[in-house]
Design a protein around this motif. Structure first.
Motif, PDB file in Angstrom:
ATOM      1  N   ASP A  43      65.418  43.930 -50.493  1.00  0.00           N
ATOM      2  CA  ASP A  43      65.169  42.541 -50.093  1.00  0.00           C
ATOM      3  C   ASP A  43      64.341  42.535 -48.809  1.00  0.00           C
ATOM      4  O   ASP A  43      64.708  43.217 -47.843  1.00  0.00           O
ATOM      5  CB  ASP A  43      66.496  41.820 -49.855  1.00  0.00           C
ATOM      6  CG  ASP A  43      66.297  40.370 -49.490  1.00  0.00           C
ATOM      7  OD1 ASP A  43      66.319  39.526 -50.391  1.00  0.00           O
ATOM      8  OD2 ASP A  43      66.098  40.091 -48.281  1.00  0.00           O
ATOM      9  N   VAL A  45      64.021  40.407 -46.374  1.00  0.00           N
ATOM     10  CA  VAL A  45      64.752  39.971 -45.178  1.00  0.00           C
ATOM     11  C   VAL A  45      65.630  41.106 -44.670  1.00  0.00           C
ATOM     12  O   VAL A  45      65.639  41.417 -43.474  1.00  0.00           O
ATOM     13  CB  VAL A  45      65.591  38.699 -45.459  1.00  0.00           C
ATOM     14  CG1 VAL A  45      66.517  38.383 -44.294  1.00  0.00           C
ATOM     15  CG2 VAL A  45      64.672  37.520 -45.765  1.00  0.00           C
ATOM     16  N   ARG A  46      66.354  41.763 -45.576  1.00  0.00           N
ATOM     17  CA  ARG A  46      67.233  42.860 -45.152  1.00  0.00           C
ATOM     18  C   ARG A  46      66.419  44.035 -44.630  1.00  0.00           C
ATOM     19  O   ARG A  46      66.821  44.686 -43.665  1.00  0.00           O
ATOM     20  CB  ARG A  46      68.149  43.282 -46.299  1.00  0.00           C
ATOM     21  CG  ARG A  46      69.196  42.224 -46.601  1.00  0.00           C
ATOM     22  CD  ARG A  46      70.277  42.726 -47.518  1.00  0.00           C
ATOM     23  NE  ARG A  46      69.844  42.935 -48.884  1.00  0.00           N
ATOM     24  CZ  ARG A  46      69.858  42.011 -49.833  1.00  0.00           C
ATOM     25  NH1 ARG A  46      70.273  40.788 -49.563  1.00  0.00           N
ATOM     26  NH2 ARG A  46      69.462  42.296 -51.054  1.00  0.00           N
ATOM     27  N   ARG A  48      63.550  43.834 -43.091  1.00  0.00           N
ATOM     28  CA  ARG A  48      63.117  43.448 -41.743  1.00  0.00           C
ATOM     29  C   ARG A  48      64.270  43.529 -40.748  1.00  0.00           C
ATOM     30  O   ARG A  48      64.087  43.993 -39.621  1.00  0.00           O
ATOM     31  CB  ARG A  48      62.551  42.021 -41.756  1.00  0.00           C
ATOM     32  CG  ARG A  48      61.152  41.935 -42.345  1.00  0.00           C
ATOM     33  CD  ARG A  48      60.581  40.541 -42.225  1.00  0.00           C
ATOM     34  NE  ARG A  48      60.462  40.145 -40.815  1.00  0.00           N
ATOM     35  CZ  ARG A  48      60.519  38.876 -40.408  1.00  0.00           C
ATOM     36  NH1 ARG A  48      60.694  37.893 -41.266  1.00  0.00           N
ATOM     37  NH2 ARG A  48      60.389  38.590 -39.120  1.00  0.00           N
ATOM     38  N   PHE A  71      63.652  34.570 -38.085  1.00  0.00           N
ATOM     39  CA  PHE A  71      63.599  34.144 -39.482  1.00  0.00           C
ATOM     40  C   PHE A  71      63.719  32.628 -39.587  1.00  0.00           C
ATOM     41  O   PHE A  71      64.343  31.990 -38.751  1.00  0.00           O
ATOM     42  CB  PHE A  71      64.747  34.790 -40.274  1.00  0.00           C
ATOM     43  CG  PHE A  71      64.704  36.284 -40.276  1.00  0.00           C
ATOM     44  CD1 PHE A  71      64.025  36.975 -41.258  1.00  0.00           C
ATOM     45  CD2 PHE A  71      65.345  37.014 -39.281  1.00  0.00           C
ATOM     46  CE1 PHE A  71      63.977  38.360 -41.253  1.00  0.00           C
ATOM     47  CE2 PHE A  71      65.305  38.398 -39.268  1.00  0.00           C
ATOM     48  CZ  PHE A  71      64.623  39.073 -40.256  1.00  0.00           C
ATOM     49  N   LEU A  73      65.611  31.092 -41.542  1.00  0.00           N
ATOM     50  CA  LEU A  73      66.814  31.055 -42.353  1.00  0.00           C
ATOM     51  C   LEU A  73      67.978  30.626 -41.481  1.00  0.00           C
ATOM     52  O   LEU A  73      67.952  30.802 -40.264  1.00  0.00           O
ATOM     53  CB  LEU A  73      67.107  32.442 -42.937  1.00  0.00           C
ATOM     54  CG  LEU A  73      66.043  33.035 -43.869  1.00  0.00           C
ATOM     55  CD1 LEU A  73      66.354  34.500 -44.149  1.00  0.00           C
ATOM     56  CD2 LEU A  73      65.970  32.250 -45.159  1.00  0.00           C
ATOM     57  N   ILE A  78      71.578  34.785 -42.529  1.00  0.00           N
ATOM     58  CA  ILE A  78      71.317  36.044 -41.818  1.00  0.00           C
ATOM     59  C   ILE A  78      72.586  36.890 -41.794  1.00  0.00           C
ATOM     60  O   ILE A  78      72.544  38.097 -42.055  1.00  0.00           O
ATOM     61  CB  ILE A  78      70.805  35.779 -40.384  1.00  0.00           C
ATOM     62  CG1 ILE A  78      69.464  35.055 -40.406  1.00  0.00           C
ATOM     63  CG2 ILE A  78      70.724  37.072 -39.577  1.00  0.00           C
ATOM     64  CD1 ILE A  78      68.333  35.837 -41.042  1.00  0.00           C
ATOM     65  N   HIS A  81      73.080  38.635 -45.114  1.00  0.00           N
ATOM     66  CA  HIS A  81      72.202  39.795 -45.268  1.00  0.00           C
ATOM     67  C   HIS A  81      72.711  40.978 -44.441  1.00  0.00           C
ATOM     68  O   HIS A  81      72.689  42.125 -44.906  1.00  0.00           O
ATOM     69  CB  HIS A  81      70.766  39.444 -44.859  1.00  0.00           C
ATOM     70  CG  HIS A  81      70.046  38.614 -45.865  1.00  0.00           C
ATOM     71  ND1 HIS A  81      69.728  39.063 -47.128  1.00  0.00           N
ATOM     72  CD2 HIS A  81      69.561  37.354 -45.796  1.00  0.00           C
ATOM     73  CE1 HIS A  81      69.083  38.123 -47.795  1.00  0.00           C
ATOM     74  NE2 HIS A  81      68.972  37.075 -47.008  1.00  0.00           N
TER      75      HIS A  81
END
Length: 126
Positions: A43, A45-46, A48, A71, A73, A78, A81
């Motif tokens: 993923d 996001v994960r 990063r 983010f 988000l 967060i 994640h």
């Protein structure tokens, strides 16, 4: 936050470093364990988040308050994640007052890289 017993990625029952991907076929159990790690890393996001945490260097910590603004988000997203990265055995955390601090587990990225590295052989080159 609860502390979980995490198996060290890339070690067998004797505590020895596992052989790389090209050394021998994976058994079903090991393939399942590694699939969790790769799923967590699959993923953006994960990936990063892990990069942001790992870039602090060995022993470096990052407060969740520093991660969230990077983010677009919500904080609960967060946190979700980050929880998946913890469950995959890549990071750990500790609550200090109202904030949670995260760090990469020692050696985990090196063991993952070693697993993916193929040995150099003296053979035909393209």
């Amino acid at each position: 936050m609860s502390k979980q017993e995490l198996e060290l990625l890339g070690q067998d029952a004797d505590g020895d470093c596992c052989r790389g991907l090209a050394a021998a076929p994976l058994d079903e159990e090991r393939a399942g364990e590694l699939a969790k790690v790769f799923k967590a890393l699959g993923d953006p996001v994960r990936l990063r988040l892990l990069s942001m945490i790992a870039s602090r260097g060995e022993g470096g910590e990052v407060c969740v308050c520093e991660l969230t603004p990077a983010f677009e988000l919500s904080q609960p997203t967060i946190s979700h994640h980050l929880k998946l990265l913890r469950q995959a055995g890549l990071i750990d955390c500790e609550r200090r007052g109202t904030w949670v601090y995260y760090w990469v587990l020692p050696g985990v990225l090196d063991r993952l890289a070693a697993f993916l590295t193929t040995p150099q052989t003296a053979g035909p080159t393209a």
